[in-house]
Design a protein around this motif. Structure first.
Motif, PDB file in Angstrom:
ATOM      1  N   TRP A 194      19.943   4.347  10.828  1.00 48.30           N
ATOM      2  CA  TRP A 194      19.235   3.195  11.389  1.00 48.30           C
ATOM      3  C   TRP A 194      18.781   3.488  12.826  1.00 48.30           C
ATOM      4  O   TRP A 194      17.691   3.118  13.228  1.00 48.30           O
ATOM      5  N   THR A 195      19.640   4.165  13.602  1.00 50.27           N
ATOM      6  CA  THR A 195      19.311   4.480  15.003  1.00 50.27           C
ATOM      7  C   THR A 195      18.603   5.829  15.132  1.00 50.27           C
ATOM      8  O   THR A 195      18.371   6.297  16.239  1.00 50.27           O
ATOM      9  N   ARG A 196      18.317   6.439  13.998  1.00 43.40           N
ATOM     10  CA  ARG A 196      17.634   7.742  13.945  1.00 43.40           C
ATOM     11  C   ARG A 196      18.391   8.848  14.699  1.00 43.40           C
ATOM     12  O   ARG A 196      17.799   9.725  15.308  1.00 43.40           O
ATOM     13  N   ASP A 197      19.714   8.759  14.644  1.00 49.28           N
ATOM     14  CA  ASP A 197      20.557   9.806  15.213  1.00 49.28           C
ATOM     15  C   ASP A 197      20.835  10.792  14.085  1.00 49.28           C
ATOM     16  O   ASP A 197      21.929  10.873  13.533  1.00 49.28           O
ATOM     17  N   TYR A 198      19.781  11.533  13.720  1.00 49.68           N
ATOM     18  CA  TYR A 198      19.794  12.350  12.511  1.00 49.68           C
ATOM     19  C   TYR A 198      20.922  13.374  12.461  1.00 49.68           C
ATOM     20  O   TYR A 198      21.547  13.559  11.429  1.00 49.68           O
ATOM     21  N   ALA A 199      21.175  14.037  13.564  1.00 49.33           N
ATOM     22  CA  ALA A 199      22.207  15.073  13.569  1.00 49.33           C
ATOM     23  C   ALA A 199      23.596  14.465  13.347  1.00 49.33           C
ATOM     24  O   ALA A 199      24.455  15.082  12.724  1.00 49.33           O
ATOM     25  N   ALA A 200      23.820  13.237  13.837  1.00 46.98           N
ATOM     26  CA  ALA A 200      25.136  12.598  13.711  1.00 46.98           C
ATOM     27  C   ALA A 200      25.428  12.131  12.291  1.00 46.98           C
ATOM     28  O   ALA A 200      26.577  11.813  11.971  1.00 46.98           O
ATOM     29  N   VAL A 201      24.416  12.086  11.429  1.00 49.42           N
ATOM     30  CA  VAL A 201      24.640  11.679  10.032  1.00 49.42           C
ATOM     31  C   VAL A 201      25.614  12.648   9.368  1.00 49.42           C
ATOM     32  O   VAL A 201      26.553  12.232   8.681  1.00 49.42           O
ATOM     33  N   HIS A 202      25.417  13.939   9.585  1.00 46.71           N
ATOM     34  CA  HIS A 202      26.308  14.941   8.988  1.00 46.71           C
ATOM     35  C   HIS A 202      27.730  14.775   9.509  1.00 46.71           C
ATOM     36  O   HIS A 202      28.692  14.934   8.762  1.00 46.71           O
ATOM     37  N   GLU A 203      27.866  14.466  10.808  1.00 45.05           N
ATOM     38  CA  GLU A 203      29.195  14.244  11.380  1.00 45.05           C
ATOM     39  C   GLU A 203      29.870  13.057  10.704  1.00 45.05           C
ATOM     40  O   GLU A 203      31.061  13.102  10.392  1.00 45.05           O
ATOM     41  N   ALA A 204      29.111  11.980  10.481  1.00 42.92           N
ATOM     42  CA  ALA A 204      29.672  10.787   9.831  1.00 42.92           C
ATOM     43  C   ALA A 204      30.105  11.103   8.401  1.00 42.92           C
ATOM     44  O   ALA A 204      31.118  10.576   7.924  1.00 42.92           O
ATOM     45  N   ILE A 205      29.356  11.966   7.727  1.00 44.10           N
ATOM     46  CA  ILE A 205      29.724  12.357   6.356  1.00 44.10           C
ATOM     47  C   ILE A 205      31.040  13.124   6.365  1.00 44.10           C
ATOM     48  O   ILE A 205      31.931  12.880   5.550  1.00 44.10           O
ATOM     49  N   ARG A 206      31.176  14.058   7.315  1.00 45.24           N
ATOM     50  CA  ARG A 206      32.368  14.908   7.362  1.00 45.24           C
ATOM     51  C   ARG A 206      33.590  14.209   7.971  1.00 45.24           C
ATOM     52  O   ARG A 206      34.719  14.656   7.789  1.00 45.24           O
TER      53      ARG A 206
END
Length: 199
Positions: A89-101
Motif C-alpha cells: 500500500w505504501t509502495r515500500d516494495y523492498a520491505a515486502v520480502h522482509e514482511a514475508i520472511r
C-alpha cells in the motif's frame, strides 16, 4: 459452513480464484448466519492474502478494516499478512520480502505465501525492466528480495549484463513487438474497394 470450494482451490493451487471464492463464501456465510459471528472459523489470513496475491490492495485494505479487533489480537498470522499489504500500500516494495520472511507461516497458508512471493518477484523484475537501463546489484537484490549473488544470477538468466568495474547491471529490454505495416499496394486496393462500395 462449507469451505470445500476454498479447500479445492488451495489444493489445486488455483490461487488467482481464492479472493473471489472467499468473497462469495463470506457473503453467503453472513446471510446464512444472520448476524451470528463466524469470525472464529473464517480464514481471514488466506482471504486477505488472496486479495494481495491478485494485486487488489484496495479490497485487501477494506477487508482488513472489517476484521474485528478481537480476531486481529488472537490471530497474529492475519496481522502478518496485513504487514505485507501495508508495504504494498505504501509502495515500500523492498520491505515486502522482509514482511514475508519475518513470520513463521502456518502449514495451511505457506503454499499461498510462497506462490505470492514468486509472483511478486516477477512483478518486481518487470518493474525494474521498465524503469531502469542500469541498476546496482545491491538495489536489484533489494527489489527482488534475494541476496546479491542470487539476484545477479536471476537477472543474468534474463539476458542482463553485469559491468564488473562499476558493479552495475545493464538491463536488457524486451524487444518491442511492432505492428505489421500494410504495404501501399494493399492500401491502394482497399481504397479502391471502399470507393466502389460508396458509388
Amino acid at each position: 459452513m462449507d469451505f470445500s470450494p476454498l479447500t479445492d482451490a488451495l489444493a489445486s493451487k488455483s490461487y488467482g480464484k481464492i479472493a473471489d471464492i472467499c468473497d462469495e463464501l463470506m457473503l453467503k456465510g453472513a446471510a446464512e448466519m444472520e448476524g451470528v459471528p463466524f469470525e472464529e472459523e473464517w480464514p481471514f489470513a488466506i482471504h486477505l492474502l488472496a486479495h494481495i496475491y491478485v494485486n487488489d490492495t484496495n479490497s485487501a485494505r477494506f477487508l482488513w478494516k472489517s476484521i474485528p479487533a478481537a480476531v486481529k489480537e488472537r490471530q497474529p498470522e492475519v496481522v502478518a499478512v496485513w504487514g505485507i499489504g501495508q508495504r504494498l500500500w505504501t509502495r515500500d516494495y523492498a520491505a515486502v520480502h522482509e514482511a514475508i520472511r519475518a513470520f513463521d507461516w502456518s502449514q495451511q497458508i505457506q503454499p499461498l505465501v510462497d506462490a505470492f512471493s514468486e509472483v511478486y518477484t516477477k512483478r518486481m523484475f518487470q518493474l525494474l525492466l521498465s524503469a531502469y537501463s542500469t541498476i546496482s546489484i545491491q538495489d536489484t537484490a533489494l527489489f527482488l528480495g534475494m541476496n546479491e549473488d542470487d539476484a545477479t544470477s536471476y537477472v543474468l538468466q534474463q539476458g542482463w549484463v553485469v559491468d564488473p568495474d562499476s558493479r552495475m547491471l545493464i538491463v536488457k529490454k524486451q524487444p518491442v513487438k511492432t505492428e505489421q505495416k500494410l504495404d501501399s499496394s494493399k492500401l491502394q486496393r482497399l481504397t479502391e474497394y471502399v470507393f466502389h462500395l460508396e458509388h
